[in-house]
Design an enzyme around this catalytic site. Structure first.
Site, PDB file in Angstrom:
ATOM      1  N   HIS A 160       0.857  -1.209   0.000  1.00 11.24           N
ATOM      2  CA  HIS A 160       0.000   0.000   0.000  1.00 11.24           C
ATOM      3  C   HIS A 160       0.890   1.255   0.000  1.00 11.24           C
ATOM      4  O   HIS A 160       0.930   2.007   0.994  1.00 11.24           O
ATOM      5  CB  HIS A 160      -0.889  -0.040   1.243  1.00 11.24           C
ATOM      6  CG  HIS A 160      -2.068   0.878   1.199  1.00 11.24           C
ATOM      7  ND1 HIS A 160      -1.958   2.222   0.946  1.00 11.24           N
ATOM      8  CD2 HIS A 160      -3.389   0.637   1.365  1.00 11.24           C
ATOM      9  CE1 HIS A 160      -3.160   2.762   0.978  1.00 11.24           C
ATOM     10  NE2 HIS A 160      -4.052   1.820   1.234  1.00 11.24           N
ATOM     11  N   ASP A 204     -10.338   6.094  -6.244  1.00  9.07           N
ATOM     12  CA  ASP A 204     -10.151   4.798  -5.572  1.00  9.07           C
ATOM     13  C   ASP A 204     -10.473   3.685  -6.574  1.00  9.07           C
ATOM     14  O   ASP A 204     -11.630   3.299  -6.725  1.00  9.07           O
ATOM     15  CB  ASP A 204     -11.068   4.724  -4.331  1.00  9.07           C
ATOM     16  CG  ASP A 204     -10.715   3.567  -3.400  1.00  9.07           C
ATOM     17  OD1 ASP A 204      -9.808   2.781  -3.740  1.00  9.07           O
ATOM     18  OD2 ASP A 204     -11.342   3.462  -2.330  1.00  9.07           O
ATOM     19  N   GLU A 265      -0.453   1.083  -5.535  1.00  9.18           N
ATOM     20  CA  GLU A 265      -0.358  -0.080  -4.649  1.00  9.18           C
ATOM     21  C   GLU A 265      -0.361  -1.376  -5.457  1.00  9.18           C
ATOM     22  O   GLU A 265      -1.409  -1.933  -5.740  1.00  9.18           O
ATOM     23  CB  GLU A 265      -1.560  -0.061  -3.687  1.00  9.18           C
ATOM     24  CG  GLU A 265      -1.808   1.292  -3.032  1.00  9.18           C
ATOM     25  CD  GLU A 265      -3.194   1.408  -2.386  1.00  9.18           C
ATOM     26  OE1 GLU A 265      -3.780   0.381  -2.014  1.00  9.18           O
ATOM     27  OE2 GLU A 265      -3.691   2.531  -2.263  1.00  9.18           O
TER      28      GLU A 265
HETATM   29  C1  BG6 Z   1      -6.982   1.728  -0.358  1.00  4.35           C
HETATM   30  C2  BG6 Z   1      -8.430   1.375  -0.618  1.00  4.35           C
HETATM   31  O1  BG6 Z   1      -6.153   0.691  -0.772  1.00  4.35           O
HETATM   32  O2  BG6 Z   1      -6.810   1.934   1.051  1.00  4.35           O
HETATM   33  C3  BG6 Z   1      -9.326   2.486  -0.079  1.00  4.35           C
HETATM   34  O3  BG6 Z   1      -8.644   1.177  -2.007  1.00  4.35           O
HETATM   35  C4  BG6 Z   1      -9.045   2.746   1.389  1.00  4.35           C
HETATM   36  O4  BG6 Z   1     -10.690   2.127  -0.275  1.00  4.35           O
HETATM   37  C5  BG6 Z   1      -7.541   3.019   1.550  1.00  4.35           C
HETATM   38  O5  BG6 Z   1      -9.803   3.855   1.817  1.00  4.35           O
HETATM   39  C6  BG6 Z   1      -7.109   3.297   2.988  1.00  4.35           C
HETATM   40  O6  BG6 Z   1      -7.505   2.289   3.847  1.00  4.35           O
HETATM   41  P1  BG6 Z   1      -7.241   2.409   5.390  1.00  4.35           P
HETATM   42  O7  BG6 Z   1      -7.830   1.178   6.008  1.00  4.35           O
HETATM   43  O8  BG6 Z   1      -5.762   2.496   5.576  1.00  4.35           O
HETATM   44  O9  BG6 Z   1      -7.938   3.681   5.844  1.00  4.35           O
END
Ligand code: BG6
Length: 298
Positions: A160, A204, A265
């Protein structure tokens, strides 16, 4: 070429002057500096004390991406993005000098038992090995997943990665054209038509099964900031929370920080990897700084 371990972090330095810092919690790479410039975005409000996943850097997503909606799937009870990003990994040491390479490991014994139990009642046995390599102008992260148990399990994997950029409104991402796109905001699946993707609102999207030879590049005002290569990672999520969504995230600071970040990601998330007992699976992302714009249609 040095590696320094503290109670909570591992710091890497390469002969070229580039540096990286990894938090043992989540084995989260929280800093990568090339030419003295920070290349990863880390929220000023990010918690690095182990109280919640880090908002920024490279959180690791396993064994489920997002929140599972299929009640019958074993990952359904797990929290969003699983448990790898909020477990403390074991530092396994340095493996090579150049590139400066270190490894981290995670097994069921490192995961909060309450959380681990949510995945098939704690019956899946696994070993994850994360390898982080820092070279001149490059950062590579590789994951190996091994099924050390007696039954097959399914998983998603995702790096991520939050990149730090000067201004997202001046930024384009290359080579997503013609890929199937699952737009999580429109709740629609379509084929990407834009030759280069640009950012003017919340974004997204899961780009699915992108051909493996295609690189993704973040381009700012005609200049390539980074080039991202994927190894055995078929999908890529592209995310920017923009104004409203970042306001709703207490750990997202400053509030206009969305202008200076973009998540690209690489992962395997549009379906699950099925891993039989005794088998291993590997995936990696390699990010290099700069380069020429590479237009790859097909
Ligand atoms: C991304 C998703 O990978 O992560 C999003 O596609 C999400 O939908 C984002 O909002 C952040 O996620 P988190 O759990 O770290 O707030």
């Amino acid at each position: 070429m040095s590696v320094e371990e503290t109670d909570t972090h591992v710091h890497l330095k390469h002969a070229s002057g580039s540096t990286a810092s990894i938090l043992k919690y989540g084995a989260t790479v929280i800093s990568w500096k090339e030419d003295g410039i920070e290349r990863l975005w880390l929220s000023e409000g990010a918690k690095t004390d182990g109280s919640k996943p880090v908002r920024g850097g490279i959180p690791l997503v396993f064994p489920v991406f997002g929140k599972q909606t299929d009640e019958k799937h074993p990952t359904y009870p797990l929290p969003q993005h699983g448990f790898a990003r909020n477990s403390t990994w074991e530092f396994l040491g340095q493996t090579t000098e150049d590139p400066t390479t270190v490894q981290f490991g995670l097994g069921p014994e490192n995961v909060d038992p309450e959380l681990y139990k949510l995945w098939a009642n704690g019956s899946n046995d696994f070993t994850l090995i994360l390898t982080v390599s820092l070279g001149s102008g490059l950062l590579r992260t590789e994951i190996e997943v091994e099924n050390t148990g007696k039954q097959l399990f399914d998983f998603n994997w995702l790096f991520h990665t939050y990149y730090r950029i000067p201004d997202v409104t001046d930024t384009l991402v290359t080579n997503l054209v013609d890929s199937r796109c699952n737009d999580k905001l429109l709740k629609e699946v379509y084929v990407e038509k834009a030759p280069m993707v640009s950012f003017h609102e919340e974004f997204d999207r899961v780009y699915e099964k992108i051909e493996s030879h295609k690189v993704l590049q973040i381009v700012e005002l005609g200049k390539v900031l980074v080039t991202i290569e994927r190894e055995n990672l078929q999908d890529a999520v592209v995310w920017n929370p923009w104004i409203k969504k970042s306001e709703g995230m207490a750990d997202f600071l400053p509030k206009n920080g969305y202008l200076n970040m973009l998540c690209i990601e690489p992962g395997h998330v549009s379906d699950f990897v099925n891993l039989a007992p005794g088998k291993k699976w590997k995936g990696a992302q390699k990010t290099t700084v700069g380069g020429e714009i590479k237009v790859q249609t097909n």
